[in-house]
Design an enzyme around this catalytic site. Structure first.
Site, PDB file in Angstrom:
ATOM      1  N   HIS A 266      24.200  31.852 -39.552  1.00 50.46           N
ATOM      2  CA  HIS A 266      24.960  32.925 -38.907  1.00 50.46           C
ATOM      3  C   HIS A 266      26.070  33.437 -39.830  1.00 50.46           C
ATOM      4  CE1 HIS A 266      26.687  34.950 -35.266  1.00 50.46           C
ATOM      5  NE2 HIS A 266      27.809  34.813 -35.960  1.00 50.46           N
ATOM      6  N   GLU A 267      26.857  32.518 -40.337  1.00 48.81           N
ATOM      7  CA  GLU A 267      27.992  32.930 -41.181  1.00 48.81           C
ATOM      8  C   GLU A 267      27.515  33.491 -42.515  1.00 48.81           C
ATOM      9  OE1 GLU A 267      30.613  33.276 -39.597  1.00 48.81           O
ATOM     10  OE2 GLU A 267      30.190  31.946 -37.905  1.00 48.81           O
ATOM     11  N   HIS A 270      27.010  37.129 -42.027  1.00 52.57           N
ATOM     12  CA  HIS A 270      28.276  37.868 -42.193  1.00 52.57           C
ATOM     13  C   HIS A 270      28.641  37.960 -43.679  1.00 52.57           C
ATOM     14  CE1 HIS A 270      29.466  38.305 -38.019  1.00 52.57           C
ATOM     15  NE2 HIS A 270      29.365  37.008 -37.777  1.00 52.57           N
ATOM     16  N   GLU A 296      28.048  41.623 -36.564  1.00 52.74           N
ATOM     17  CA  GLU A 296      27.332  40.638 -35.760  1.00 52.74           C
ATOM     18  C   GLU A 296      25.818  40.868 -35.835  1.00 52.74           C
ATOM     19  OE1 GLU A 296      29.033  38.194 -34.799  1.00 52.74           O
ATOM     20  OE2 GLU A 296      27.814  37.134 -33.316  1.00 52.74           O
TER      21      GLU A 296
HETATM   22 MG    MG Z   1      29.657  36.101 -35.731  1.00 47.34          MG
END
Ligand code: MG
Length: 502
Positions: A266-267, A270, A296
């Protein structure tokens, strides 16, 4: 000379951006390595930076430069990149300029105090002790929104902070459509009682080995460790200090250790967005991420659409077995895939699966919109929360700590933030549908652990544009379609419908 004014404007923008980057670095340090007793001096450092950033963004000099450029009649001649920079710097300037300094200061002080009260209230499941603080925050948020101004409703001013140009009235029908599709889907899945065994996710995975494993995945996905780091913090986050200095973290504190891996993916999503911005636009809106929703979409796409896919684990599951000798030998890849995608209504948003997640967000959107338009009183919030939770997910939180008090956002005064999570999922689904059309053998590539073509596509369509287009326009250009819930609903029905009894 409009060119000269524009050059000066960019210089100012780069200075403000450098200050912001220092502030982010201080924040990262605070969440990772800062000793406990550094708290007080850190608060002073951050408050000073916040003031400097506000002063410079709202400064008369910046205003003069903007007026000179806009009034010259020659903005067009500077080209589309300059137009985007001027548009975004004007927006930011106006937002800061319109809010009285005294109100900014009051909000900051209240937020700091509320945070401490919230931590304690959450620990004690004691909403009543937090309610007066929250009433204060709602009052100040309304004052802030009224100062900034809005066309349709107060909530829009707050939402615009995180998702420029988006309005509550645009989001409402999207959420309506998600609700009408997802509530029955959740009910069917729960009703089918397909017991999915998830116990293997809680086995004793050595944390350091798991982090090394996550780091390997991050590298495979294209995260540049010469322009970034991976560390540990209580809650995972990504901090884009600059385009070439991106700090991501993961946490060791999960009930399922394997969740730490998904936090990394997830990170990394980003982080790749930050690393994919164009260095020549550094310090200007053209070199900055456009919105939290688009941000996101990047993290969710890599985490869920890629990281929780069957083909991804075709490649990585044997490697996981190898990294933890003996620990997963009895687990078939299919069982592992089922476990990481198990659908289970839970009161906690951050632990929610892909199907129930957006219902958690919908609930918060409705409640905060009601709070800000005086349709709901803070005192009635817990009951309203529990009622919606029961209606959407069929469960009632046992206590306010896992109910209305679970998230930090409202304590910080961040109203309008939650919908960006679901916008991220919607954008991600739309991008996913498009990329699969343009790269038909995507699954085969993922199954071989090859991601460079995927990253190149997303860089071309999203990353390199920075804040050139508003979020909805960016996604429309990337996918050729207007924002809708169809791609996400189709994806969820396909992945979780019949296979999970839905
Ligand atoms: Mg996030």
């Amino acid at each position: 000379m409009v060119e000269k004014a524009y050059e000066k404007l960019l210089e100012r923008s780069r200075e403000i951006s450098a200050l912001e980057s220092v502030a982010r670095l201080l924040h990262w340090d605070q969440q990772t390595y800062m000793p406990e007793k550094g708290q007080e001096s850190r608060s002073q450092q951050r408050a000073l930076l916040a003031r400097l950033i506000h002063e410079r963004t709202a400064s008369p000099e910046l205003r003069r430069l903007l007026e000179e450029i806009e009034g010259s009649g020659r903005l067009e001649s500077l080209g589309p990149e300059a137009r985007a920079n001027v548009r975004e710097l004007r927006r930011e300037h106006d937002r800061q300029f319109k809010v009285p300094a005294a109100l900014v200061e009051e909000i900051e002080k209240t937020a700091a105090l509320s945070y401490r009260v919230w931590v304690e209230a959450k620990g004690n499941d004691d909403f009543d002790s937090f309610a007066p603080r929250l009433e204060e925050i709602v009052r100040l948020s309304k004052a802030w929104a009224d100062a900034v101004g809005y066309q349709h409703e107060r909530y829009d001013a707050l939402l615009d902070t995180y998702e420029p140009g988006m309005r509550a009235a645009e989001i409402e029908p999207l959420f309506e459509s998600l609700r009408s599709e997802l509530v029955p889907l959740v009910r069917r899945i729960v009703g089918a009682r397909c017991e999915v065994d998830t116990s293997m996710l809680r086995r004793k995975f050595d944390a350091a080995t798991l982090r090394r494993f996550g780091k390997g995945i991050a590298r495979d996905l294209g995260f540049d460790f010469k322009a970034g780091r991976l560390d540990a913090s209580a809650h995972p986050f990504c901090c884009g200090v600059s385009i070439t200095d991106v700090r991501i973290t993961t946490s060791a504190e999960w009930s399922n250790p394997i969740d730490a891996l998904f936090a990394v993916i997830h990170e990394v999503g980003h982080g790749l967005y930050h690393q994919g911005l164009l260095p020549r636009h550094r310090g200007t809106p053209m070199g900055s991420a456009v919105s939290l929703g688009v941000h996101e979409s990047q993290s969710r796409w890599w985490e869920n659409f890629i990281g929780r896919s069957r083909s991804f684990w075709e490649h990585y599951f044997p490697k996981l077995q190898e990294a933890f000798p003996g620990l997963m030998d009895d687990v078939a890849p299919d069982r592992f895939y089922g476990a990481i995608n198990a659908v289970r209504p839970s009161p906690i948003r951050v632990e929610a699966d892909e199907v129930t997640y957006n219902l958690h967000v919908l609930l918060r959107f409705e409640l905060e919109r009601d709070l800000l338009s005086d349709r709901l009183d803070v005192r009635d919030l817990p009951e309203a929360w529990n009622g919606k939770m029961e209606h959407y997910l069929g469960i009632r939180p046992a206590a306010s700590g896992e109910g209305v008090l679970q998230d930090v956002h409202w304590a910080h005064g961040m109203f309008g933030y939650f919908p960006t999570y679901t916008l991220g999922n919607l954008y991600a689904a739309q991008l996913d549908r498009r990329i699969r059309r343009e790269i038909p053998d995507l699954d085969a590539m993922v199954g071989r652990g090859e991601f460079h073509e995927l990253l190149a596509w997303i860089r071309e369509k999203i990353h390199r544009h920075g804040s050139r287009y508003r979020p909805a326009e960016l996604v429309r250009r990337a996918t050729g379609e207007a924002l809708s819930t169809t791609p996400l609903v189709d994806y969820l029905q396909g992945k979780f419908g019949p296979p999970y009894g839905g």
